[in-house]
Write a protein that holds these residues in place. Structure first.
Motif, PDB file in Angstrom:
ATOM      1  N   TYR A 353      -1.654  -7.176  -0.446  1.00 33.24           N
ATOM      2  CA  TYR A 353      -1.974  -5.926  -1.123  1.00 33.24           C
ATOM      3  C   TYR A 353      -1.342  -5.916  -2.516  1.00 33.24           C
ATOM      4  CZ  TYR A 353      -3.205  -4.320   3.579  1.00 33.24           C
ATOM      5  OH  TYR A 353      -3.771  -4.186   4.823  1.00 33.24           O
ATOM      6  N   LEU A 355      -0.157  -3.224  -6.083  1.00 35.50           N
ATOM      7  CA  LEU A 355       0.074  -1.912  -6.686  1.00 35.50           C
ATOM      8  C   LEU A 355       0.224  -2.069  -8.192  1.00 35.50           C
ATOM      9  CD1 LEU A 355       2.874  -0.444  -4.359  1.00 35.50           C
ATOM     10  CD2 LEU A 355       0.485   0.313  -4.440  1.00 35.50           C
ATOM     11  N   ARG A 423      -0.483   2.661   5.700  1.00 28.31           N
ATOM     12  CA  ARG A 423      -0.874   1.997   4.460  1.00 28.31           C
ATOM     13  C   ARG A 423      -0.481   2.867   3.260  1.00 28.31           C
ATOM     14  NH1 ARG A 423      -1.300  -3.005   6.399  1.00 28.31           N
ATOM     15  NH2 ARG A 423      -2.956  -3.208   7.959  1.00 28.31           N
ATOM     16  N   THR A 425      -1.059   4.680  -0.317  1.00 26.85           N
ATOM     17  CA  THR A 425      -2.243   5.423  -0.729  1.00 26.85           C
ATOM     18  C   THR A 425      -2.035   6.061  -2.097  1.00 26.85           C
ATOM     19  OG1 THR A 425      -3.741   7.255  -0.153  1.00 26.85           O
ATOM     20  CG2 THR A 425      -1.432   7.488   0.499  1.00 26.85           C
ATOM     21  N   SER A 426      -3.118   6.193  -2.822  1.00 25.46           N
ATOM     22  CA  SER A 426      -3.090   6.920  -4.102  1.00 25.46           C
ATOM     23  C   SER A 426      -3.423   8.388  -3.899  1.00 25.46           C
ATOM     24  CB  SER A 426      -4.090   6.291  -5.080  1.00 25.46           C
ATOM     25  OG  SER A 426      -5.401   6.311  -4.527  1.00 25.46           O
ATOM     26  N   THR A 434       3.051  10.052  -4.760  1.00 26.96           N
ATOM     27  CA  THR A 434       2.705   8.698  -5.203  1.00 26.96           C
ATOM     28  C   THR A 434       3.943   7.924  -5.654  1.00 26.96           C
ATOM     29  OG1 THR A 434       2.204   9.547  -7.416  1.00 26.96           O
ATOM     30  CG2 THR A 434       0.358   9.333  -5.868  1.00 26.96           C
ATOM     31  N   ILE A 449       2.774   5.024  -8.343  1.00 25.03           N
ATOM     32  CA  ILE A 449       1.485   4.334  -8.382  1.00 25.03           C
ATOM     33  C   ILE A 449       0.712   4.854  -9.591  1.00 25.03           C
ATOM     34  CG2 ILE A 449      -0.692   3.925  -7.180  1.00 25.03           C
ATOM     35  CD1 ILE A 449       0.763   4.453  -4.553  1.00 25.03           C
ATOM     36  N   THR A 451      -2.207   5.885 -10.597  1.00 19.84           N
ATOM     37  CA  THR A 451      -3.489   6.283 -10.003  1.00 19.84           C
ATOM     38  C   THR A 451      -4.609   6.391 -11.028  1.00 19.84           C
ATOM     39  OG1 THR A 451      -2.870   8.615 -10.210  1.00 19.84           O
ATOM     40  CG2 THR A 451      -2.359   7.510  -8.117  1.00 19.84           C
ATOM     41  N   LEU A 471      -8.278  -3.531  -8.572  1.00 25.25           N
ATOM     42  CA  LEU A 471      -7.487  -2.339  -8.295  1.00 25.25           C
ATOM     43  C   LEU A 471      -8.356  -1.095  -8.440  1.00 25.25           C
ATOM     44  CD1 LEU A 471      -5.185  -4.426  -9.749  1.00 25.25           C
ATOM     45  CD2 LEU A 471      -3.787  -2.439  -9.168  1.00 25.25           C
ATOM     46  N   LEU A 475      -4.403   0.758  -6.602  1.00 24.16           N
ATOM     47  CA  LEU A 475      -4.206   0.032  -5.349  1.00 24.16           C
ATOM     48  C   LEU A 475      -5.193  -1.126  -5.240  1.00 24.16           C
ATOM     49  CD1 LEU A 475      -3.842   2.970  -2.789  1.00 24.16           C
ATOM     50  CD2 LEU A 475      -2.014   1.527  -3.667  1.00 24.16           C
ATOM     51  N   ASN A 477      -6.598  -4.022  -2.329  1.00 23.98           N
ATOM     52  CA  ASN A 477      -6.612  -4.513  -0.957  1.00 23.98           C
ATOM     53  C   ASN A 477      -6.728  -6.032  -0.945  1.00 23.98           C
ATOM     54  OD1 ASN A 477      -6.484  -2.063   0.550  1.00 23.98           O
ATOM     55  ND2 ASN A 477      -8.626  -1.654   0.000  1.00 23.98           N
TER      56      ASN A 477
END
Length: 512
Positions: A353, A355, A423, A425-426, A434, A449, A451, A471, A475, A477
């Motif tokens: 993952y 960020l 997990r 999250t934003s 965040t 984060i 966002t 991203l 975020l 994955n």
């Protein structure tokens, strides 16, 4: 009932694996993973455990997978064990009849493919030993080889030391660089079709006899001395003849003068030309198609070498982070693209993952690799991850989440934030934020984060920095759909730390 898996099935399986890699319906990847090996076992680097082959371990492998590299058809080759020519060595000869009751004389092998019946010379040419001087005077064990074979003759050559060698092929320089190892010799993937090997293939004659071995003369008594020519070779083939030399009424040498063709068994019919009895001979039957027709079958190519190079040269798709460790390599067949049912086909892919961070500390903090990051995502719910790498310029952090963050540790301590693996999250729930708490080398820092960021790269001071992952709202994955595909190879090893100017050449041997 007694049964065996034959050597030919193993050779066929190696060929089928190679064909499977070459087809567009399959997609194979090598991977690196397990960045926290010493958390699993403190003595991992000195007492590396054997891999575990069960479904539970497969799931853990996906959770700790860092990056994967596509295996192309040019990255896979059949290999055989390396037997290098050296002076004074007694090599074994090709025989079609090694078995549990007729072991090879030097390696005591019941199988041809485990015998030392071929060599690699100093010029990377490969030869099969047609004859090694075996006769009753040396107890049919052969004689030392004193003259290195160097020829590229199309027919077997008798050397001055009594050995007969048949030239098969020369390993290409590019294959030497890519596939050479201390223990294995590569065989060209295109041997059966390439013009480079066509002369050797084309002169091969099915069932042609090259050599007849004198097995026993202890009770032999023949009314002849000298050389008897035109001794017929009987069997199911045609036109085979040999010359037999006698001394004191005993055969001392057999030379095949016409190998004939299409023999699957044979007998030297000495009785038809000489009065006497007592000698035992073996007519050696070549492999199907003749020597050199199919080297995969002739040499027993039941192993495949898979090559993968991991380096940091792909700046636009940097899927292999630096500064972290890995302690596992492996192979996955047919993984999928994350969150799809489509086969993954890209040249490389990330399994972790990501960020994009913002905040005052993002440019100055020294993160602790393998340290924790946490985010409160709602009332009583916290996401926990482990740091893979961090770039303070692009502010991009890679992390992974596995069962270790939400299960009891090795001494039974409960996880700090509960047994639920949440997990990041934003869009946190009520009571969450965040904010990301990052473990650093000196304590912790709180960042956020980003966002507002969506994309594959960012430009800072006119320089573009690529993340290697898409991203969305800060975020990223994994690019590989977790738990998709089939894990077909696992190799645990002491930790390897990746550096900026470092590359890893991975060579995996798969034996069928």
């Amino acid at each position: 009932m007694p049964a065996i898996i034959t050597d030919q099935l193993r050779v066929l399986s190696a060929s089928n694996f190679l064909a499977g890699v070459s087809t567009s319906t399959n997609s194979y990847y090598s991977f690196i993973g397990l960045p926290n090996a010493t958390d699993i076992a403190s003595d991992w680097n000195t007492n590396t455990p054997d891999p575990i082959d069960n479904f539970d371990n497969y799931n853990d492998i996906y959770d700790t997978l860092i990056s994967a590299k596509k295996i192309n058809d040019t990255d896979v080759v059949r290999v055989i064990k390396k037997i290098s020519w050296s002076s004074g060595t007694i090599f074994e000869m090709y025989r079609h009849d090694y078995n549990i009751n007729n072991l090879s004389p030097q390696t005591n092998s019941p199988s041809l493919y485990n015998a030392n019946f071929y060599v690699l010379n100093s010029d990377f040419r490969v030869y099969v030993c047609i004859f090694n001087g075996t006769n009753p005077t040396n107890n049919n064990k052969g004689i030392p080889s004193l003259e290195e074979p160097t020829h590229t003759d199309l027919q077997p050559r008798l050397e001055s030391d009594g050995y007969i060698w048949k030239y098969l092929y020369t390993i290409k320089p590019s294959d030497i660089i890519k596939f050479d190892t201390e223990d294995y010799i590569s065989i060209p993937n295109d041997y059966l079709t390439s013009d480079n090997n066509s002369d050797v293939r084309n002169v091969a004659v099915n069932g042609k006899i090259e050599v007849i071995v004198i097995e026993d003369t202890a009770t032999a008594s023949y009314q002849f001395n000298g050389t008897k020519n035109n001794v017929p070779i009987r069997g199911d083939g045609y036109d085979g003849e040999a010359s037999v030399t006698f001394l004191n009424g005993k055969p001392t040498d057999v030379q095949v003068t016409n190998g004939g063709s299409n023999y699957t068994f044979g007998t030297l019919d000495l009785d038809s030309v000489v009065t006497g009895s007592g000698a035992e001979f073996s007519v050696i039957i070549p492999p199907q198609g003749g020597h050199g027709a199919d080297v995969y079958q002739e040499l027993g190519a039941n192993k495949v070498l898979i090559y993968s190079r991991i380096e940091n040269s792909d700046v636009t798709n940097p899927d292999f982070p630096i500064g972290n460790q890995f302690a596992r390599i492996g192979i996955i067949k047919n993984p999928l693209i994350n969150d799809t049912t489509n086969l993954l086909t890209s040249s490389s892919a990330s399994g972790v993952y990501g960020l994009r961070l913002t905040g005052a500390a993002t440019t100055t903090m020294n993160v602790q690799v393998n340290g924790d990051i946490t985010q409160v995502i709602g009332v009583g719910s916290t996401a926990v991850g482990k740091i893979i790498s961090y770039d303070p310029i692009s502010k991009f952090m890679r992390y992974w989440q596995d069962r270790s963050v939400s299960t009891n540790n090795s001494v039974g301590d409960k996880p700090t934030f509960g047994y639920r693996l949440n997990r990041f999250t934003s869009e946190p729930n009520i009571g969450g934020s965040t904010n990301i708490i990052v473990t650093t080398t000196s304590g912790t820092e709180t960042v956020e984060i980003d966002t507002s960021f969506t994309g594959l790269s960012t430009t800072i001071n006119s320089q573009t920095y690529y993340f290697g992952q898409q991203l969305t709202k800060g975020l990223a994955n994994p690019e590989i759909e977790k738990y998709s595909g089939e894990i077909i190879y696992i190799d645990n090893r002491p930790e390897v730390t990746r550096a900026l100017n470092q590359r890893e050449d991975i060579k995996i041997i798969v034996e069928f």
